[in-house]
Design a protein around this motif. Structure first.
Motif, PDB file in Angstrom:
ATOM      1  N   LEU A  36      20.040 -59.884 135.551  1.00  0.00           N
ATOM      2  CA  LEU A  36      19.918 -59.282 134.029  1.00  0.00           C
ATOM      3  C   LEU A  36      21.005 -58.303 135.354  1.00  0.00           C
ATOM      4  CD1 LEU A  36      17.681 -58.697 131.847  1.00  0.00           C
ATOM      5  CD2 LEU A  36      19.377 -59.996 131.626  1.00  0.00           C
ATOM      6  N   PHE A  37      20.649 -57.527 136.162  1.00  0.00           N
ATOM      7  CA  PHE A  37      21.009 -56.900 137.129  1.00  0.00           C
ATOM      8  C   PHE A  37      21.949 -57.405 138.266  1.00  0.00           C
ATOM      9  CE2 PHE A  37      17.255 -55.305 135.156  1.00  0.00           C
ATOM     10  CZ  PHE A  37      17.668 -54.106 134.652  1.00  0.00           C
ATOM     11  N   PRO A  38      23.252 -58.406 138.118  1.00  0.00           N
ATOM     12  CA  PRO A  38      24.535 -58.621 139.042  1.00  0.00           C
ATOM     13  C   PRO A  38      24.980 -57.873 140.679  1.00  0.00           C
ATOM     14  CG  PRO A  38      25.579 -58.000 136.762  1.00  0.00           C
ATOM     15  CD  PRO A  38      24.532 -57.804 137.289  1.00  0.00           C
ATOM     16  N   ASP A  79      22.440 -48.215 136.261  1.00  0.00           N
ATOM     17  CA  ASP A  79      23.990 -47.384 136.098  1.00  0.00           C
ATOM     18  C   ASP A  79      24.586 -48.285 135.228  1.00  0.00           C
ATOM     19  OD1 ASP A  79      25.273 -45.607 135.253  1.00  0.00           O
ATOM     20  OD2 ASP A  79      26.142 -44.601 137.161  1.00  0.00           O
ATOM     21  N   PHE A  80      24.182 -48.261 134.093  1.00  0.00           N
ATOM     22  CA  PHE A  80      25.176 -48.763 132.826  1.00  0.00           C
ATOM     23  C   PHE A  80      26.128 -48.417 133.225  1.00  0.00           C
ATOM     24  CE2 PHE A  80      20.910 -49.563 131.361  1.00  0.00           C
ATOM     25  CZ  PHE A  80      20.653 -51.140 130.974  1.00  0.00           C
ATOM     26  N   THR A  81      27.176 -47.276 132.894  1.00  0.00           N
ATOM     27  CA  THR A  81      28.284 -47.211 133.051  1.00  0.00           C
ATOM     28  C   THR A  81      29.063 -47.240 134.768  1.00  0.00           C
ATOM     29  OG1 THR A  81      28.367 -45.103 134.441  1.00  0.00           O
ATOM     30  CG2 THR A  81      27.751 -44.950 131.639  1.00  0.00           C
ATOM     31  N   THR A  82      28.652 -47.729 135.505  1.00  0.00           N
ATOM     32  CA  THR A  82      29.076 -48.647 136.686  1.00  0.00           C
ATOM     33  C   THR A  82      28.549 -50.085 136.793  1.00  0.00           C
ATOM     34  OG1 THR A  82      27.716 -47.631 137.639  1.00  0.00           O
ATOM     35  CG2 THR A  82      29.814 -46.301 137.330  1.00  0.00           C
ATOM     36  N   LEU A  92      14.676 -40.667 132.679  1.00  0.00           N
ATOM     37  CA  LEU A  92      13.714 -42.643 132.828  1.00  0.00           C
ATOM     38  C   LEU A  92      15.468 -43.597 132.322  1.00  0.00           C
ATOM     39  CD1 LEU A  92      12.130 -41.079 129.402  1.00  0.00           C
ATOM     40  CD2 LEU A  92      11.293 -41.922 131.389  1.00  0.00           C
ATOM     41  N   THR A  93      14.732 -44.541 133.452  1.00  0.00           N
ATOM     42  CA  THR A  93      15.241 -45.408 133.127  1.00  0.00           C
ATOM     43  C   THR A  93      15.123 -46.882 133.479  1.00  0.00           C
ATOM     44  OG1 THR A  93      18.417 -45.695 134.711  1.00  0.00           O
ATOM     45  CG2 THR A  93      16.304 -44.932 135.314  1.00  0.00           C
ATOM     46  N   ASN A  94      15.842 -47.898 134.071  1.00  0.00           N
ATOM     47  CA  ASN A  94      15.608 -48.861 134.479  1.00  0.00           C
ATOM     48  C   ASN A  94      15.063 -49.143 136.840  1.00  0.00           C
ATOM     49  OD1 ASN A  94      15.914 -51.074 132.915  1.00  0.00           O
ATOM     50  ND2 ASN A  94      18.371 -50.199 132.489  1.00  0.00           N
TER      51      ASN A  94
END
Length: 435
Positions: free
Chosen positions: A7-9, A66-69, A93-95
């Protein structure tokens, strides 16, 4: 808990991802106490290890998605080097993910030996060049020789520091001192090269006839003060601002020791990152371009007004000076071009090729200066070859004298024997007479 990173390519080596969050759109950050993430059964340790034949460089980095980048980032996260098992600390808190990258390659013993031999040859060559110029009185009366002595002296100091201290990375404070000194003396050498070009321009194009001592003083002020200012600013910004800023914001006091300075590299006492690019390579590139523009101007002016070079001796001297300046500048320029190309990629074959090119061109600079000045120029070559010629001549004279003495004794013996046996050789001669 994600068992893989599908899910994190990205191309990064991520085995699993741990996610901790509150709500869908909320992001919790700047926590007073950092989040502690422990990774069990992780045998990798951050840093570089070298055995007799294998060099392994392992990078263990704590990051988050970082979902923004749509990339892995590391701000607000750090690796706790003292923890066992491996521990990541993050102030939000994050992945979370632990990225482990290991690169193995053979230790290039041959390259290391060749680099050491090249440096030693350059140190000897530069020392002999300085000694020859100092002993040649006619040469020391000229300004180009004085400038060349400053080039050789600074390059000799830089080589000596490089051989003795560039690999002393265990003591980080001492390593920083070595990097500062190398930074300064290599820049000083380049500044004196620019002074050498400027002096040629003033002598051959502008035909300067002012005070020689004052001009040399101004040149020395530029060549020694300018590098000092560059080194102070670069080291001050890197170690005094960037490093201190990282220490005060990155997960409290937990700091990665191999990345504790933005001024020096983790595997050698030399510059890295922005300090290398802006504090060394950029000034060197500027001086390199200046030198070549000066050379072009000199060539054009000499071709246009060849009457300025009136005698054969002056033509020969001008040609020798230009050859030395262009060759030294070209070699030093190509060397640091290889040095720049060396740090822009991590490919093993690429790094190996440019490591060889950089090592060979860098370590033999001093020896080439020796060949161009103390060997190629006959008047200077006679200074250091004269003792060997005298030694050879005295040895040959002693041998000839010894041979003459032996020949004299042999001749004397022959005469005495002929006197003793006027008819020949003893009994044999007597027998012949009886027959």
């Amino acid at each position: 808990m994600y068992n893989d990173a599908s899910l994190f390519p990205t191309n990064d080596n991520v085995s699993n991802v741990i996610s901790a969050g509150v709500g869908v759109n909320a992001r919790i950050k700047d926590l007073a106490e950092p989040v502690e993430v422990l990774y069990l059964n992780i045998g990798a340790k951050h840093g570089e290890s070298i055995t007799a034949t294998i060099k392994t460089k392992t990078s263990v980095v704590c990051k988050y998605w970082d979902f923004t980048t749509s990339k892995w980032a590391d701000d607000g996260c750090c690796l706790n080097e003292t923890a066992n098992p491996t521990q990541c600390l993050c102030n939000h808190l994050t992945n979370f993910a632990l990225l482990v990258t290991s690169v193995q390659g053979p230790t290039d013993v041959v390259l290391s030996v060749i680099s050491d031999v090249g440096c030693i040859l350059s140190i000897i060559g530069l020392f002999v060049t300085i000694l020859v110029h100092a002993l040649h009185r006619e040469s020391m009366k000229k300004r180009p020789a004085k400038i060349l002595l400053n080039i050789c002296s600074n390059l000799l100091i830089a080589y000596f520091i490089f051989v003795v201290g560039v690999s002393q990375t265990s003591n980080r404070t001492g390593c920083k001192v070595v990097a500062v000194l190398l930074h300064y003396f290599f820049l000083t050498t380049w500044c004196w090269m620019s002074v050498y070009s400027y002096d040629m321009y003033m002598s051959l194009v502008k035909v300067f006839r002012g005070s020689e001592s004052k001009l040399l003083q101004r040149m020395a002020a530029f060549a020694y003060i300018t590098p000092a200012a560059i080194v102070i600013i670069t080291a001050g910004v890197a170690m005094g601002y960037v490093d201190q800023k990282q220490k005060s914001t990155l997960c409290g006091k937990v700091i990665d020791p191999t990345l504790s300075s933005s001024y020096i590299a983790d595997h050698m006492c030399w510059l890295t990152g922005g300090s290398l690019y802006f504090g060394f390579l950029l000034p060197v590139a500027a001086m390199l371009m200046y030198n070549f523009f000066v050379f072009i101007s000199i060539f054009r002016e000499l071709n246009k007004n060849s009457s300025k070079v009136t005698t054969e001796h002056m033509r020969r001297t001008t040609k020798q000076t230009m050859t030395i300046a262009v060759t030294m500048t070209s070699l030093m320029g190509v060397t640091w071009v290889f040095g720049y190309l060396l740090v822009i990629s991590t490919d093993v074959i690429y790094v190996t090729v440019f490591s060889w090119l950089f090592a060979l061109s860098n370590t033999l600079q001093g020896f080439l200066i020796f060949l161009l000045t103390a060997v190629r120029r006959k008047n200077l070559r006679n200074v250091w070859t004269a003792p060997f010629k005298r030694l050879y001549s005295s040895t040959s004279s002693a041998a000839v004298s010894s041979m003459r003495k032996v020949s004299g004794r042999t001749a004397s013996y022959s005469v005495s024997e002929l006197t003793k046996y006027p008819n020949g050789e003893g009994d044999t001669a007597q027998t012949t007479t009886n027959v």
